[in-house]
Scaffold this motif. Structure first.
Motif, PDB file in Angstrom:
ATOM      1  N   SER A  66       2.213  -1.016   2.976  1.00  0.00           N
ATOM      2  CA  SER A  66       3.053  -0.587   1.860  1.00  0.00           C
ATOM      3  C   SER A  66       4.541  -0.579   2.221  1.00  0.00           C
ATOM      4  O   SER A  66       5.396  -0.694   1.344  1.00  0.00           O
ATOM      5  CB  SER A  66       2.638   0.806   1.384  1.00  0.00           C
ATOM      6  N   LYS A  67       4.846  -0.444   3.528  1.00  0.00           N
ATOM      7  CA  LYS A  67       6.251  -0.416   3.935  1.00  0.00           C
ATOM      8  C   LYS A  67       6.377  -0.852   5.391  1.00  0.00           C
ATOM      9  O   LYS A  67       5.527  -0.503   6.219  1.00  0.00           O
ATOM     10  CB  LYS A  67       6.836   0.990   3.762  1.00  0.00           C
ATOM     11  N   TYR A  69       9.112  -0.877   8.648  1.00  0.00           N
ATOM     12  CA  TYR A  69      10.348  -0.245   9.120  1.00  0.00           C
ATOM     13  C   TYR A  69      11.124  -1.111  10.110  1.00  0.00           C
ATOM     14  O   TYR A  69      12.308  -0.847  10.351  1.00  0.00           O
ATOM     15  CB  TYR A  69      10.023   1.083   9.802  1.00  0.00           C
ATOM     16  N   PRO A  81       8.513   4.808  13.841  1.00  0.00           N
ATOM     17  CA  PRO A  81       7.622   4.268  12.799  1.00  0.00           C
ATOM     18  C   PRO A  81       7.729   2.744  12.715  1.00  0.00           C
ATOM     19  O   PRO A  81       8.836   2.195  12.742  1.00  0.00           O
ATOM     20  CB  PRO A  81       8.130   4.930  11.517  1.00  0.00           C
ATOM     21  N   ASP A  84       3.947   1.573   7.226  1.00  0.00           N
ATOM     22  CA  ASP A  84       3.134   2.524   6.459  1.00  0.00           C
ATOM     23  C   ASP A  84       1.955   1.776   5.854  1.00  0.00           C
ATOM     24  O   ASP A  84       2.114   0.657   5.339  1.00  0.00           O
ATOM     25  CB  ASP A  84       3.945   3.161   5.330  1.00  0.00           C
ATOM     26  N   SER A  86      -1.059   1.805   2.935  1.00  0.00           N
ATOM     27  CA  SER A  86      -1.258   2.364   1.594  1.00  0.00           C
ATOM     28  C   SER A  86      -2.431   3.341   1.599  1.00  0.00           C
ATOM     29  O   SER A  86      -3.429   3.152   2.288  1.00  0.00           O
ATOM     30  CB  SER A  86      -1.528   1.241   0.602  1.00  0.00           C
ATOM     31  N   SER A  87      -2.303   4.396   0.787  1.00  0.00           N
ATOM     32  CA  SER A  87      -3.380   5.387   0.652  1.00  0.00           C
ATOM     33  C   SER A  87      -4.295   5.068  -0.537  1.00  0.00           C
ATOM     34  O   SER A  87      -5.152   5.889  -0.891  1.00  0.00           O
ATOM     35  CB  SER A  87      -2.778   6.787   0.465  1.00  0.00           C
ATOM     36  N   THR A 166       1.159   6.422   8.730  1.00  0.00           N
ATOM     37  CA  THR A 166       2.305   5.763   9.346  1.00  0.00           C
ATOM     38  C   THR A 166       1.920   5.360  10.764  1.00  0.00           C
ATOM     39  O   THR A 166       1.536   6.209  11.578  1.00  0.00           O
ATOM     40  CB  THR A 166       3.539   6.690   9.383  1.00  0.00           C
ATOM     41  N   SER A 168       3.040   4.324  14.284  1.00  0.00           N
ATOM     42  CA  SER A 168       4.244   4.428  15.106  1.00  0.00           C
ATOM     43  C   SER A 168       4.035   3.741  16.446  1.00  0.00           C
ATOM     44  O   SER A 168       2.899   3.595  16.922  1.00  0.00           O
ATOM     45  CB  SER A 168       4.605   5.901  15.331  1.00  0.00           C
TER      46      SER A 168
END
Length: 288
Positions: A66-67, A69, A81, A84, A86-87, A166, A168
């Motif tokens: 979803s993201k 970094y 991080p 991310d 997705s949930s 997330t 990391s």
């Protein structure tokens, strides 16, 4: 054909003689190569490179990115991080679990009500008043309680996973790869790779005709390159299975890929070598 080769060589030497600087560079390179191989009495010098295993960062769930970094080439510290997840799939499963819990609670209450009605018919008034009267109420309650516990445990696991979506970095280093936003990922598949800051071992490349049986683990090998703080002794850990192509950093003077027998050496304590850093190492000739 022989005459053609001869003429080509003549033209090559004519060009070298016409360019003193080119000839000087050629001779200097040849001299450097000889020096690297035979510079120390009783030792055999070989080229080497610092190496470290890329650290993969797997996804704990089936999801999609979803993201993002970071980008390849970015330097990161441990704990930075990277992406991310997705949930979406977790939320969907949580919704299904909540519905199953509600359904199970409804079925339990209905089963207990039916059981009480049936017991009213089966048992005489005297038996119904006894504390130790025969009843299926407790076994029924225990069965539904066990089913609810399974669902609640799974729900707790999903909630914990949802709070840790997330990914990391586990180490400090440089990002080698990161999955693009929107990409689907399976459980256990890597979403990012990070190369450590410092080399974990040294890989030296010996001539292809080196007898593998003469490369012994435990032999002390001198690191003969800058930084001077690393001019110490490492230990032969193991040798490669066979001849392989050297890394691009070790291409020969003409830019042609070279081959050699890889030998893996420990990094001396306190020596911080960069991943990909070119070195020279000295093997004792007695062990070769």
């Amino acid at each position: 054909m022989t005459g053609g080769v001869g003429r080509a060589l003549d033209r090559g030497f004519e060009k070298l003689s016409a360019r003193p600087l080119s000839l000087l560079v050629f001779l200097a390179s040849a001299a450097l190569l000889v020096y690297l191989q035979t510079s120390s009495v009783g030792h055999f010098r070989a080229r080497a490179v610092g190496r470290a295993q890329v650290v993969e960062h797997p996804s704990l769930v089936a999801s999609f990115i979803s993201k993002v970094y970071v980008q390849p080439g970015d330097h990161v510290e441990a704990g930075t991080p990277l992406v991310d997840l997705s949930s979406y799939f977790i939320e969907r499963e949580l919704s299904q679990l909540n519905a199953e819990v509600e359904q199970l609670l409804h079925e339990r209450n209905l089963a207990q009500a039916r059981l009480h009605v049936q017991e009213e018919r089966w048992l005489t008034p005297e038996l119904r008043m006894r504390p130790s009267r025969p009843s299926l109420d407790r076994p029924t309650e225990a069965w539904y309680a066990a089913q609810l516990e399974v669902l609640q445990t799974r729900r707790s696991q999903l909630l914990e996973t949802r709070n840790n979506l997330t990914v990391s970095s586990r180490i400090s280093g440089r990002v080698a790869l990161v999955v693009a936003p929107g990409s689907p990922v399976a459980v256990g598949s890597s979403v990012a790779m990070v190369t450590p800051e410092h080399a974990e071992e040294i890989v030296a490349y010996l001539p292809p005709d080196t007898d593998p049986a003469r490369i012994e683990a435990g032999v002390a090998v001198r690191i003969a390159s800058r930084p001077t703080s690393c001019e110490r002794y490492g230990t032969v850990l193991r040798r490669g299975a066979g001849v392989e192509q050297m890394p691009g950093q070790l291409d020969n003077f003409f830019g042609v890929a070279a081959q050699g027998m890889p030998v893996y050496i420990s990094v001396p304590l306190g020596c911080e070598l960069g991943v990909g850093q070119v070195l020279a190492v000295e093997f004792p000739k007695a062990g070769m």
